[in-house]
Design a protein around this motif. Structure first.
Motif, PDB file in Angstrom:
ATOM      1  N   GLU A  30       0.857  -1.181   0.000  1.00 15.58           N
ATOM      2  CA  GLU A  30       0.000   0.000   0.000  1.00 15.58           C
ATOM      3  C   GLU A  30       0.899   1.239   0.000  1.00 15.58           C
ATOM      4  OE1 GLU A  30      -3.639  -1.773   2.734  1.00 15.58           O
ATOM      5  OE2 GLU A  30      -1.972  -0.732   3.725  1.00 15.58           O
ATOM      6  N   THR A  31       0.582   2.146  -0.891  1.00 15.20           N
ATOM      7  CA  THR A  31       1.311   3.402  -0.955  1.00 15.20           C
ATOM      8  C   THR A  31       0.316   4.495  -1.297  1.00 15.20           C
ATOM      9  OG1 THR A  31       3.267   4.490  -1.884  1.00 15.20           O
ATOM     10  CG2 THR A  31       1.982   3.106  -3.381  1.00 15.20           C
ATOM     11  N   ASP A  32       0.733   5.732  -1.176  1.00 14.73           N
ATOM     12  CA  ASP A  32      -0.171   6.840  -1.462  1.00 14.73           C
ATOM     13  C   ASP A  32      -0.707   6.704  -2.873  1.00 14.73           C
ATOM     14  OD1 ASP A  32      -1.524   9.195  -0.826  1.00 14.73           O
ATOM     15  OD2 ASP A  32      -0.005  10.410  -1.832  1.00 14.73           O
ATOM     16  N   GLY A  33      -1.992   6.556  -2.998  1.00 12.04           N
ATOM     17  CA  GLY A  33      -2.598   6.465  -4.311  1.00 12.04           C
ATOM     18  C   GLY A  33      -2.983   5.078  -4.748  1.00 12.04           C
ATOM     19  N   GLY A  34      -2.607   4.037  -4.020  1.00  6.05           N
ATOM     20  CA  GLY A  34      -3.013   2.695  -4.421  1.00  6.05           C
ATOM     21  C   GLY A  34      -2.070   1.610  -3.954  1.00  6.05           C
ATOM     22  N   ILE A  35      -1.902   0.579  -4.789  1.00 10.21           N
ATOM     23  CA  ILE A  35      -1.003  -0.527  -4.471  1.00 10.21           C
ATOM     24  C   ILE A  35      -0.021  -0.723  -5.628  1.00 10.21           C
ATOM     25  CG2 ILE A  35      -2.675  -1.690  -2.963  1.00 10.21           C
ATOM     26  CD1 ILE A  35      -3.010  -3.743  -5.291  1.00 10.21           C
ATOM     27  N   VAL A  36       1.102  -1.337  -5.311  1.00  9.66           N
ATOM     28  CA  VAL A  36       2.154  -1.546  -6.300  1.00  9.66           C
ATOM     29  C   VAL A  36       1.990  -2.915  -6.953  1.00  9.66           C
ATOM     30  CG1 VAL A  36       4.648  -1.719  -6.669  1.00  9.66           C
ATOM     31  CG2 VAL A  36       3.740  -0.099  -4.958  1.00  9.66           C
ATOM     32  N   LEU A  37       1.990  -2.917  -8.271  1.00  7.03           N
ATOM     33  CA  LEU A  37       2.041  -4.151  -9.040  1.00  7.03           C
ATOM     34  C   LEU A  37       3.282  -4.112  -9.912  1.00  7.03           C
ATOM     35  CD1 LEU A  37      -1.663  -4.559 -10.250  1.00  7.03           C
ATOM     36  CD2 LEU A  37      -0.544  -5.688  -8.314  1.00  7.03           C
TER      37      LEU A  37
END
Length: 151
Positions: A30-37
């Motif tokens: 989880e990061t600012d703005g969404g999730i990392v893929l």
């Protein structure tokens, strides 16, 4: 179930070779703005959660932190367990069991190691098709997402 056989290194006698699932980890970052893929560099190609194989002598938590760093260049914190996924067909290469963690990170991801690309996706615009069983994992995550992570 058919068994393969190995030769005993001491006497040469045939002994059963047991096959066991391989432990892996996946991380929802989880990061600012969404999730990392990540976009995978190797087969199977496509979008996936960061993750990989647990090294011998390594804890699941340490593997999750390492894989997140190796594939996204992010340092994750607040590691927490989402669940375990063990469908024998979840990985077309071999039978794996994945322990899935949720973690937080700040900064912009940068693809490295097995990742060709690393992108922050808002939860409302996740790719429809994902590698392995990562769509199921993300569906489970979204069912339990807090209002803060649901932006």
């Amino acid at each position: 179930m058919p068994f393969d056989y190995l030769a005993c290194p001491r006497c040469g006698e045939k002994v059963k070779a047991y096959r066991n699932p391989v432990p892996t980890v996946d991380i929802i970052i989880e990061t600012d703005g969404g999730i990392v893929l990540i976009e995978r560099k190797n087969e199977p190609l496509g979008w996936a959660l960061p993750g990989g194989f647990v090294d011998y002598g390594e804890t699941l938590e340490a593997a999750a932190v390492r894989e997140a760093r190796e594939e996204t260049s992010l340092e994750v914190t607040n590691l927490r367990l989402l669940g375990c996924y063990s469908d024998p067909s979840r990985d077309p290469r071999q039978h794996t069991i994945s322990v899935v963690f949720v973690a937080t990170a700040s900064g912009l991801p940068a693809a490295a190691d097995d990742a060709a690309n690393a992108v922050v996706f808002p939860l409302a615009t996740l790719p429809e098709r994902l590698c392995f069983d990562h769509r199921r994992i993300l569906d489970d995550y979204l069912k339990n997402a807090s209002p803060v992570t649901s932006r």
